[in-house]
Enzyme design. Sequence first.
Site, PDB file in Angstrom:
ATOM      1  N   ASP A 258      79.972  -4.079 -15.595  1.00 49.88           N
ATOM      2  CA  ASP A 258      78.539  -4.393 -15.571  1.00 49.88           C
ATOM      3  C   ASP A 258      78.195  -4.902 -14.175  1.00 49.88           C
ATOM      4  OD1 ASP A 258      75.905  -5.316 -16.233  1.00 49.88           O
ATOM      5  OD2 ASP A 258      76.489  -5.587 -18.301  1.00 49.88           O
TER       6      ASP A 258
ATOM      7  N   ASN B 173      66.930  -2.033 -14.035  1.00 51.55           N
ATOM      8  CA  ASN B 173      68.048  -2.729 -14.666  1.00 51.55           C
ATOM      9  C   ASN B 173      68.756  -3.727 -13.763  1.00 51.55           C
ATOM     10  OD1 ASN B 173      69.811  -3.080 -17.004  1.00 51.55           O
ATOM     11  ND2 ASN B 173      71.400  -2.192 -15.688  1.00 51.55           N
TER      12      ASN B 173
ATOM     13  N   ARG C  49      63.454   1.876 -17.588  1.00 45.56           N
ATOM     14  CA  ARG C  49      63.170   0.574 -16.998  1.00 45.56           C
ATOM     15  C   ARG C  49      64.149   0.274 -15.875  1.00 45.56           C
ATOM     16  NH1 ARG C  49      67.123  -3.051 -18.323  1.00 45.56           N
ATOM     17  NH2 ARG C  49      68.195  -2.865 -20.336  1.00 45.56           N
TER      18      ARG C  49
ATOM     19  N   GLU D 116      71.160 -12.092 -17.186  1.00 45.64           N
ATOM     20  CA  GLU D 116      71.612 -11.106 -16.202  1.00 45.64           C
ATOM     21  C   GLU D 116      71.294 -11.603 -14.796  1.00 45.64           C
ATOM     22  OE1 GLU D 116      73.017  -8.426 -15.332  1.00 45.64           O
ATOM     23  OE2 GLU D 116      73.228  -6.979 -16.961  1.00 45.64           O
TER      24      GLU D 116
END
Length: 283
Positions: free
Chosen positions: A195, A100, A98, A16
């Site tokens: 995304d 991201n 959490r 990522e």
Amino acid sequence: MPYAEQLTAADADHGEGPVWSPSWGGLRWVDMLAGDILHLESCTGVVSRWHVGGVAAAFRPRSAGGAVIATEREFVVCDVVGGPVAGLGEVFADHGIRFNDGACDPAGNFLCGTMAYDESPGCGTLYRLGADRFVDTVLAGATISNGLAWTADSALAYYVDTPTGRIDVFDSDGTGTLQNRRPFVAVDPDSGSPDGLTVDAEGGVWVALWNGSAVRRYAPTGALDEVIHLPTSKVTACTFGGTNLDELYITTSRQGGDRNVAAGAMFRYLPGICGLPAASYAG
């Protein structure tokens, strides 16, 4: 039909957040749930790891040197990339949540969003770490807070909350204020879910499609302009890099059952368009 080339082995379980910065030797990205920041050595092609916490969600260069990083529940900073990190304190206490994805705005703030591990709707928040290291809330009620990027003139910021299936756009005044949120484009669920994203020097928006095996470019008008295909379905994020910022780097993941041998590799595409340099954190 344009295809991205595979640049590395499948080094990440959940690749990522790629970032290119000359100050730290080029391309770095996260293996998020391993808590590692990866670095592609341009001379050797070797991928090295730097462990920064239980989660390495997102990071950006600091204007004073080093980096700012969002780990599982806190922001940390370092003076030297690859060196020890210093925590700034937990931003939230819920162990079911959490960090991201995130980015720095043109004013030098570091914004990073959250999500629930079980993806519960509405549990995500977009936080802002100011240069004074004060943390405030920019946006509440997100589910999977994801891609965030600004145009070259700082007038617009694009944002993804993945389950909405949209890229949204905000007006931005360059000081960190985001307002007038509205839909920019909607992605057909059959094509995947939006995304991570980046914006090029011409105002085009490039978005990675989770479960879509592709990166798409949308023109500033919202018209679909280009589709880049990948051999693996879990495409997570993209950024421009290279000496002239004319190479598009694309991260992928093995999460969610993708068993393709390329899942987790870094890919590259030459789009014929230049990107924008990564904004730095001013704190």
